[in-house]
Design a protein around this motif. Structure first.
Motif, PDB file in Angstrom:
ATOM      1  N   ILE A  93       0.859  -1.183   0.000  1.00 18.95           N
ATOM      2  CA  ILE A  93       0.000   0.000   0.000  1.00 18.95           C
ATOM      3  C   ILE A  93       0.897   1.235   0.000  1.00 18.95           C
ATOM      4  N   ALA A  94       0.664   2.126  -0.947  1.00 21.32           N
ATOM      5  CA  ALA A  94       1.628   3.197  -1.223  1.00 21.32           C
ATOM      6  C   ALA A  94       1.581   4.353  -0.233  1.00 21.32           C
ATOM      7  N   ALA A  95       0.404   4.681   0.314  1.00 21.40           N
ATOM      8  CA  ALA A  95       0.267   5.899   1.113  1.00 21.40           C
ATOM      9  C   ALA A  95      -0.264   5.585   2.503  1.00 21.40           C
ATOM     10  N   ALA A  96       0.106   6.434   3.464  1.00 18.72           N
ATOM     11  CA  ALA A  96      -0.288   6.226   4.857  1.00 18.72           C
ATOM     12  C   ALA A  96      -1.788   6.357   5.058  1.00 18.72           C
ATOM     13  N   ASN A  97      -2.475   7.104   4.181  1.00 14.75           N
ATOM     14  CA  ASN A  97      -3.913   7.318   4.359  1.00 14.75           C
ATOM     15  C   ASN A  97      -4.758   6.377   3.500  1.00 14.75           C
ATOM     16  N   ARG A  98      -4.153   5.309   3.009  1.00 16.53           N
ATOM     17  CA  ARG A  98      -4.895   4.360   2.182  1.00 16.53           C
ATOM     18  C   ARG A  98      -4.910   2.989   2.856  1.00 16.53           C
ATOM     19  N   CYS A  99      -5.954   2.214   2.548  1.00 15.33           N
ATOM     20  CA  CYS A  99      -6.107   0.892   3.156  1.00 15.33           C
ATOM     21  C   CYS A  99      -6.740  -0.057   2.150  1.00 15.33           C
TER      22      CYS A  99
ATOM     23  N   GLY B 179     -20.650  -1.545   2.575  1.00 10.92           N
ATOM     24  CA  GLY B 179     -21.042  -1.007   1.276  1.00 10.92           C
ATOM     25  C   GLY B 179     -19.977  -0.115   0.670  1.00 10.92           C
ATOM     26  N   LYS B 180     -18.706  -0.496   0.812  1.00 12.42           N
ATOM     27  CA  LYS B 180     -17.594   0.331   0.364  1.00 12.42           C
ATOM     28  C   LYS B 180     -16.905  -0.281  -0.850  1.00 12.42           C
ATOM     29  N   ALA B 181     -16.399   0.623  -1.716  1.00 15.78           N
ATOM     30  CA  ALA B 181     -15.658   0.210  -2.899  1.00 15.78           C
ATOM     31  C   ALA B 181     -14.394   1.070  -2.999  1.00 15.78           C
ATOM     32  N   GLU B 182     -13.614   0.836  -4.039  1.00 16.65           N
ATOM     33  CA  GLU B 182     -12.367   1.570  -4.221  1.00 16.65           C
ATOM     34  C   GLU B 182     -12.604   3.075  -4.249  1.00 16.65           C
ATOM     35  N   ASP B 183     -11.742   3.824  -3.569  1.00 21.57           N
ATOM     36  CA  ASP B 183     -11.754   5.288  -3.433  1.00 21.57           C
ATOM     37  C   ASP B 183     -12.796   5.815  -2.448  1.00 21.57           C
ATOM     38  N   ASP B 184     -13.589   4.938  -1.838  1.00 21.80           N
ATOM     39  CA  ASP B 184     -14.470   5.380  -0.755  1.00 21.80           C
ATOM     40  C   ASP B 184     -13.629   5.676   0.488  1.00 21.80           C
ATOM     41  N   HIS B 185     -14.223   6.385   1.433  1.00 22.41           N
ATOM     42  CA  HIS B 185     -13.556   6.687   2.699  1.00 22.41           C
ATOM     43  C   HIS B 185     -14.176   5.867   3.828  1.00 22.41           C
TER      44      HIS B 185
ATOM     45  N   ARG C 176     -13.760   5.187   8.345  1.00 24.10           N
ATOM     46  CA  ARG C 176     -13.203   5.570   9.633  1.00 24.10           C
ATOM     47  C   ARG C 176     -12.660   4.305  10.300  1.00 24.10           C
ATOM     48  N   VAL C 177     -11.430   4.358  10.754  1.00 24.80           N
ATOM     49  CA  VAL C 177     -10.815   3.231  11.449  1.00 24.80           C
ATOM     50  C   VAL C 177     -10.484   3.679  12.866  1.00 24.80           C
ATOM     51  N   GLU C 178     -10.908   2.886  13.839  1.00 26.17           N
ATOM     52  CA  GLU C 178     -10.681   3.247  15.229  1.00 26.17           C
ATOM     53  C   GLU C 178     -10.067   2.064  15.969  1.00 26.17           C
ATOM     54  N   CYS C 179      -8.970   2.356  16.679  1.00 26.61           N
ATOM     55  CA  CYS C 179      -8.334   1.369  17.541  1.00 26.61           C
ATOM     56  C   CYS C 179      -8.437   1.843  18.982  1.00 26.61           C
ATOM     57  N   GLU C 180      -7.819   1.123  19.866  1.00 25.74           N
ATOM     58  CA  GLU C 180      -7.971   1.414  21.292  1.00 25.74           C
ATOM     59  C   GLU C 180      -7.519   2.822  21.654  1.00 25.74           C
ATOM     60  N   SER C 181      -6.435   3.306  21.023  1.00 30.22           N
ATOM     61  CA  SER C 181      -5.879   4.588  21.449  1.00 30.22           C
ATOM     62  C   SER C 181      -5.926   5.684  20.388  1.00 30.22           C
ATOM     63  N   SER C 182      -6.399   5.392  19.180  1.00 35.13           N
ATOM     64  CA  SER C 182      -6.445   6.439  18.164  1.00 35.13           C
ATOM     65  C   SER C 182      -7.425   6.053  17.056  1.00 35.13           C
ATOM     66  N   LYS C 183      -7.650   7.003  16.157  1.00 33.66           N
ATOM     67  CA  LYS C 183      -8.549   6.787  15.029  1.00 33.66           C
ATOM     68  C   LYS C 183      -8.154   7.725  13.904  1.00 33.66           C
ATOM     69  N   ALA C 184      -8.556   7.361  12.679  1.00 36.51           N
ATOM     70  CA  ALA C 184      -8.209   8.155  11.512  1.00 36.51           C
ATOM     71  C   ALA C 184      -9.127   7.760  10.355  1.00 36.51           C
ATOM     72  N   TYR C 185      -9.153   8.619   9.346  1.00 33.44           N
ATOM     73  CA  TYR C 185      -9.865   8.265   8.115  1.00 33.44           C
ATOM     74  C   TYR C 185      -8.884   7.581   7.172  1.00 33.44           C
ATOM     75  N   PHE C 186      -9.412   6.713   6.310  1.00 35.21           N
ATOM     76  CA  PHE C 186      -8.606   6.074   5.275  1.00 35.21           C
ATOM     77  C   PHE C 186      -9.383   6.069   3.961  1.00 35.21           C
ATOM     78  N   ILE C 187      -8.636   6.065   2.866  1.00 38.53           N
ATOM     79  CA  ILE C 187      -9.199   5.893   1.520  1.00 38.53           C
ATOM     80  C   ILE C 187      -9.039   4.427   1.134  1.00 38.53           C
ATOM     81  N   VAL C 188     -10.092   3.825   0.636  1.00 42.92           N
ATOM     82  CA  VAL C 188     -10.053   2.403   0.283  1.00 42.92           C
ATOM     83  C   VAL C 188      -9.286   2.227  -1.023  1.00 42.92           C
ATOM     84  N   ASP C 189      -8.195   1.456  -0.956  1.00 45.36           N
ATOM     85  CA  ASP C 189      -7.366   1.168  -2.126  1.00 45.36           C
ATOM     86  C   ASP C 189      -7.935   0.028  -2.958  1.00 45.36           C
TER      87      ASP C 189
END
Length: 284
Positions: free
Chosen positions: A12-18, A29-35, A37-50
């Motif tokens: 995976i090329a970029a830190a904001n992609r998954c 209901g997600k496909a490529e290039d959708d966004h 939200r990923v949440e773990c115990e201590s943090s969360k972030a948005y990702f773009i679906v690769d």
């Protein structure tokens, strides 16, 4: 929301992609290039679906992606279809992201600030102030903003919440989805941003005359040490993508993207949008 094991993938090329497993992608209901939200115990972030994969782990990111959510490969987190939470107050306290939509069906102006809060500080304040000035002058506007905030550990709002092209993934942002699904458009649109360059840029797909008019107006509040550029050849971030929110919702491509050095955004967050309001008042 769905639980997912987290794996590391150097492909995976970029830190904001998954990449999502087919199960997780189908659940959300997600496909490529959708966004997402990923949440773990201590943090969360948005990702773009690769894309999707058939591995057992529900979510794959690269090493930098793991760092964005303070996670280790093999942990379990949650993946959600909607990126922002509802409460801006709670987002501020917990280092999350929230969304604001002030909507007018008869709006002549669309104001877009996707990087508000601590992401690009004061850009949402400028959008809010422009909305208020136009309202006081009898000009209807619609404003859409995202507000992403630091955690208590570090200044990480930009790293985790600097969303790219949200219009392409509008289903992840309820307010934006509302505008897209009712085919909202308006005569003019304005977006406020911060960039790393030492000049002010007035870009977007608006015609040269309008960009120059806005540039002339904001030269007043902008300190003399900064040039105000309206010529695309002099601007690094021209803002001409049709998928940029200020262009997407503006009729005839009359979208204006204002990119500011940090110090200008920090110090001129009322006088600069007031100058923009003066231009819009003259032409509407």
């Amino acid at each position: 929301m769905t639980e997912a094991g987290i794996a590391e993938s150097p492909e995976i090329a970029a830190a904001n992609r998954c990449r999502l497993s087919r199960r997780v992608a189908d659940d959300l209901g997600k496909a490529e290039d959708d966004h997402v939200r990923v949440e773990c115990e201590s943090s969360k972030a948005y990702f773009i679906v690769d894309g999707t994969h058939d591995d057992a782990a529900g979510l794959a990111v690269n090493a930098d992606g793991l760092e964005r959510i303070d996670a280790q490969a093999g942990q379990t987190g949650t993946v959600e279809a909607t990126v922002p939470i509802e409460s801006r107050d709670r987002a501020f306290v917990t280092g999350d992201i929230a969304e604001t939509l002030w909507d007018r069906a008869d709006a002549d102006v669309f104001i877009t600030c996707p990087h508000g809060g601590d992401i690009e500080y004061n850009t949402d304040e400028m959008g809010q102030y422009l909305f208020k000035k136009l309202r006081a002058r009898g000009i209807a506007a619609t404003a859409w903003m995202l507000h992403g905030y630091y955690t208590g550990q570090e200044k990480d709002a930009f790293k985790r919440w600097h969303v790219k092209k949200p219009v392409k993934a509008y289903d992840a942002y309820p307010g934006l989805r509302q505008l897209v699904e009712r085919a909202f458009t308006c005569r003019y649109a304005v977006g406020f941003h911060i960039h790393k360059y030492d000049y002010v840029a007035v870009g977007g797909r608006a015609d040269a005359d309008l960009r120059e008019r806005v540039g002339d107006a904001i030269r007043g509040p902008v300190p003399s040490k900064y040039d105000v550029e309206t010529d695309y050849s002099e601007i690094a971030l021209t803002g001409r993508s049709k998928q940029a929110s200020m262009n997407y919702f503006a009729e005839d491509g009359q979208g204006i993207q204002i990119e500011l050095p940090t110090r200008v955004a920090y110090n001129k967050f009322h006088s600069l949008p007031e100058a923009v309001a003066d231009v819009l008042t003259e032409i509407l």
